[in-house]
Design a protein around this motif. Structure first.
Motif, PDB file in Angstrom:
ATOM      1  N   TRP A 191      48.389  22.310  -5.812  1.00  0.00           N
ATOM      2  CA  TRP A 191      47.543  21.118  -5.738  1.00  0.00           C
ATOM      3  C   TRP A 191      46.152  21.353  -5.263  1.00  0.00           C
ATOM      4  N   LYS A 192      46.352  22.144  -4.258  1.00  0.00           N
ATOM      5  CA  LYS A 192      44.881  22.627  -3.433  1.00  0.00           C
ATOM      6  C   LYS A 192      43.706  23.352  -4.422  1.00  0.00           C
ATOM      7  N   GLU A 193      44.403  23.945  -5.353  1.00  0.00           N
ATOM      8  CA  GLU A 193      43.619  24.693  -6.242  1.00  0.00           C
ATOM      9  C   GLU A 193      43.513  23.780  -7.559  1.00  0.00           C
ATOM     10  N   ASP A 194      44.538  23.037  -8.024  1.00  0.00           N
ATOM     11  CA  ASP A 194      44.672  22.831  -9.458  1.00  0.00           C
ATOM     12  C   ASP A 194      44.007  21.206  -9.238  1.00  0.00           C
ATOM     13  N   LEU A 195      43.986  20.344  -8.227  1.00  0.00           N
ATOM     14  CA  LEU A 195      43.630  18.947  -8.204  1.00  0.00           C
ATOM     15  C   LEU A 195      42.444  18.804  -7.103  1.00  0.00           C
ATOM     16  N   CYS A 196      42.825  19.322  -6.113  1.00  0.00           N
ATOM     17  CA  CYS A 196      41.545  19.157  -5.025  1.00  0.00           C
ATOM     18  C   CYS A 196      40.202  19.739  -5.247  1.00  0.00           C
ATOM     19  N   VAL A 197      39.996  20.723  -5.992  1.00  0.00           N
ATOM     20  CA  VAL A 197      38.736  21.381  -6.340  1.00  0.00           C
ATOM     21  C   VAL A 197      38.295  20.621  -7.648  1.00  0.00           C
ATOM     22  N   PRO A 198      37.034  19.925  -7.386  1.00  0.00           N
ATOM     23  CA  PRO A 198      36.196  19.339  -8.525  1.00  0.00           C
ATOM     24  C   PRO A 198      36.262  20.017  -9.860  1.00  0.00           C
ATOM     25  N   GLY A 199      36.785  19.438 -10.651  1.00  0.00           N
ATOM     26  CA  GLY A 199      36.594  20.030 -12.117  1.00  0.00           C
ATOM     27  C   GLY A 199      37.957  20.907 -12.586  1.00  0.00           C
ATOM     28  N   ALA A 200      38.656  21.398 -11.396  1.00  0.00           N
ATOM     29  CA  ALA A 200      39.931  22.198 -11.614  1.00  0.00           C
ATOM     30  C   ALA A 200      40.839  21.715 -12.447  1.00  0.00           C
ATOM     31  N   ALA A 201      41.222  20.130 -12.370  1.00  0.00           N
ATOM     32  CA  ALA A 201      42.098  19.695 -13.157  1.00  0.00           C
ATOM     33  C   ALA A 201      42.108  19.760 -14.787  1.00  0.00           C
ATOM     34  N   LYS A 202      40.628  19.394 -14.937  1.00  0.00           N
ATOM     35  CA  LYS A 202      40.339  19.398 -16.218  1.00  0.00           C
ATOM     36  C   LYS A 202      40.223  20.760 -16.779  1.00  0.00           C
ATOM     37  N   ALA A 203      39.781  21.720 -16.209  1.00  0.00           N
ATOM     38  CA  ALA A 203      39.736  23.081 -16.698  1.00  0.00           C
ATOM     39  C   ALA A 203      41.321  23.629 -16.978  1.00  0.00           C
ATOM     40  N   ALA A 204      42.310  23.333 -15.990  1.00  0.00           N
ATOM     41  CA  ALA A 204      43.338  23.814 -15.985  1.00  0.00           C
ATOM     42  C   ALA A 204      44.138  23.280 -17.332  1.00  0.00           C
ATOM     43  N   LEU A 205      43.886  21.897 -17.689  1.00  0.00           N
ATOM     44  CA  LEU A 205      44.389  21.428 -18.803  1.00  0.00           C
ATOM     45  C   LEU A 205      44.030  21.877 -20.014  1.00  0.00           C
ATOM     46  N   LEU A 206      42.590  21.975 -20.212  1.00  0.00           N
ATOM     47  CA  LEU A 206      41.868  22.530 -21.255  1.00  0.00           C
ATOM     48  C   LEU A 206      42.446  23.894 -21.433  1.00  0.00           C
ATOM     49  N   ALA A 207      42.735  24.692 -20.664  1.00  0.00           N
ATOM     50  CA  ALA A 207      43.147  25.999 -20.671  1.00  0.00           C
ATOM     51  C   ALA A 207      44.615  26.212 -20.996  1.00  0.00           C
ATOM     52  N   ASP A 208      45.173  24.847 -20.977  1.00  0.00           N
ATOM     53  CA  ASP A 208      46.768  25.072 -21.215  1.00  0.00           C
ATOM     54  C   ASP A 208      47.402  25.751 -20.062  1.00  0.00           C
ATOM     55  N   LYS A 209      46.970  25.653 -18.784  1.00  0.00           N
ATOM     56  CA  LYS A 209      47.697  26.360 -17.814  1.00  0.00           C
ATOM     57  C   LYS A 209      48.864  25.917 -17.591  1.00  0.00           C
ATOM     58  N   ARG A 210      49.907  26.661 -17.468  1.00  0.00           N
ATOM     59  CA  ARG A 210      51.433  26.428 -17.232  1.00  0.00           C
ATOM     60  C   ARG A 210      51.687  26.871 -15.870  1.00  0.00           C
ATOM     61  N   THR A 211      51.988  25.803 -15.072  1.00  0.00           N
ATOM     62  CA  THR A 211      52.582  25.694 -13.856  1.00  0.00           C
ATOM     63  C   THR A 211      54.198  25.593 -13.787  1.00  0.00           C
ATOM     64  N   PRO A 212      55.051  26.288 -13.289  1.00  0.00           N
ATOM     65  CA  PRO A 212      56.523  25.940 -12.969  1.00  0.00           C
ATOM     66  C   PRO A 212      56.595  24.591 -12.612  1.00  0.00           C
ATOM     67  N   ILE A 213      57.478  23.773 -13.134  1.00  0.00           N
ATOM     68  CA  ILE A 213      57.796  22.297 -12.771  1.00  0.00           C
ATOM     69  C   ILE A 213      58.749  22.316 -11.690  1.00  0.00           C
ATOM     70  N   ALA A 214      58.763  21.285 -11.171  1.00  0.00           N
ATOM     71  CA  ALA A 214      59.778  20.944  -9.707  1.00  0.00           C
ATOM     72  C   ALA A 214      61.031  20.853 -10.383  1.00  0.00           C
ATOM     73  N   SER A 215      62.045  21.225  -9.439  1.00  0.00           N
ATOM     74  CA  SER A 215      63.444  21.308 -10.165  1.00  0.00           C
ATOM     75  C   SER A 215      64.028  19.811 -10.041  1.00  0.00           C
ATOM     76  N   TYR A 216      63.303  18.815  -9.411  1.00  0.00           N
ATOM     77  CA  TYR A 216      63.627  17.511  -9.493  1.00  0.00           C
ATOM     78  C   TYR A 216      63.561  16.796 -11.091  1.00  0.00           C
ATOM     79  N   VAL A 217      62.537  17.624 -11.546  1.00  0.00           N
ATOM     80  CA  VAL A 217      62.363  17.125 -13.003  1.00  0.00           C
ATOM     81  C   VAL A 217      63.531  17.647 -13.957  1.00  0.00           C
ATOM     82  N   THR A 218      64.471  17.025 -14.049  1.00  0.00           N
ATOM     83  CA  THR A 218      65.744  17.506 -15.061  1.00  0.00           C
ATOM     84  C   THR A 218      65.203  17.258 -16.320  1.00  0.00           C
ATOM     85  N   PRO A 219      65.853  17.575 -17.187  1.00  0.00           N
ATOM     86  CA  PRO A 219      65.568  17.354 -18.705  1.00  0.00           C
ATOM     87  C   PRO A 219      65.522  15.834 -19.095  1.00  0.00           C
ATOM     88  N   GLU A 220      66.563  14.960 -18.313  1.00  0.00           N
ATOM     89  CA  GLU A 220      66.192  13.454 -18.631  1.00  0.00           C
ATOM     90  C   GLU A 220      64.997  13.035 -18.007  1.00  0.00           C
TER      91      GLU A 220
END
Length: 330
Positions: A191-220
């Protein structure tokens, strides 16, 4: 959470809310759970199951802009005074005179506003990740970011500007996997890189950056999040940010008397040691100043502590609720 346990209400301002309701032992305090962004009442599933088994009556609304609740586009409808009144309408519909209220993320500032506007309707207040925030009357985004950066060394809310832009909802839909990875990362430090830095979240999404998802995010859970973002959209939910940056929240809170800000009732704060966006040092500044009966617990988690460490959160809440019950009986 059992969908048959959900009810609907049209509040006094003609907005439809969907909320989970479970009746328990009348001698135990009712627990009201208020979720944040981007979530629904489903985020409280672990707490609902735990406290239902303990005999508590439970209310967990889908907040405005989410789930089965209306999702109006007009930002002014998301003013805290109005949403607080909606919550009180739900308590009235359930014949609850006093409750213990627990909020996470943007739900925490709403709980803070309930504390100043409707304090008499509550026994105690719990804040997860975000501390006691009773007013935005003097809030200015740029000033706040400069102040916070001086205090903790970086700007934690750089992504807010992107979240209030037109089209952000569609960007999140178009880059779903990237959105899920940024919101629920396996490593909270990203988050310090992808959310906190101004403009980083938008750039990450538009670049379709794939970040490993937390284990509590089960298929359901992933399916639930997908439905929320793709089918329901986050256009309404993003108004929780827009109401702040537009100045509507500041104008709305100008009428709160200063003497209402100190909170003498029991308060619990639970923070995640790895939460870059809401570090406890920041969250507790107001809480320690204004809350005279404050209990603090820090867990080795990120922002989504009730999902990452449900057992620890449940036990912490249980012990605190028991102390509140004892105080209420004195």
């Amino acid at each position: 959470m059992d969908r048959t346990s959900y009810k609907e209400i049209t509040t006094k301002r003609s907005i439809k809310y969907s909320y989970y309701s479970s009746s328990g032992d009348a001698s135990k305090p009712t627990l009201l759970f208020v979720h944040g962004f981007p979530s629904t009442s489903y985020d409280w599933r672990n707490q609902v199951a735990f406290f239902k088994a303990k005999g508590h009556s439970i209310i967990a609304p889908d907040m405005l802009g989410y789930g089965g609740t209306d999702k109006p586009a007009e930002t002014a409808l998301y003013k805290h005074s109005a949403m607080c009144a909606d919550v009180i309408d739900i308590l009235d519909a359930e014949n609850v005179s006093k409750a213990i209220v627990i909020g996470h993320d943007w739900g925490a500032p709403l709980v803070g506003h309930l504390a100043v506007r409707y304090r008499e309707r509550f026994l105690a207040f719990a804040f997860l990740a975000v501390g006691y925030t009773p007013s935005f009357a003097n809030f200015n985004y740029e000033t706040a970011m400069a102040t916070v950066k001086q205090a903790i060394g970086y700007e934690p809310y750089g992504y807010w500007r992107f979240f209030v832009e037109e089209g952000t909802d569609q960007v999140m839909k178009d880059h779903l996997e990237s959105t899920l990875g940024i919101i629920h990362p396996a490593d909270p430090a990203t988050w310090k890189e992808d959310l906190c830095v101004p403009g980083a979240a938008k750039a990450a999404l538009l670049a379709d950056k794939r970040t490993p998802i937390a284990s509590y995010v089960t298929p359901e859970v992933k399916q639930h999040l997908t439905d929320m973002i793709v089918k329901d959209g986050l256009g309404g939910a993003l108004n929780w940010y827009k109401v702040i940056l537009s100045g509507l929240a500041a104008e709305d809170d100008k009428g709160i008397p200063q003497e209402r800000l100190p909170l003498p009732l029991p308060v619990l704060y639970i923070g995640g040691k790895q939460d870059c966006v809401n570090p406890s040092a920041l969250a507790l500044r107001t809480s320690t100043q204004l809350c005279s009966d404050l209990t603090v617990k820090e867990l080795d988690t990120g922002h989504w502590l009730q999902l990452e460490a449900p057992d620890e959160v449940n036990e912490t809440l249980k012990e605190w609720v028991e102390t509140v019950e004892k105080k209420a009986k004195l």
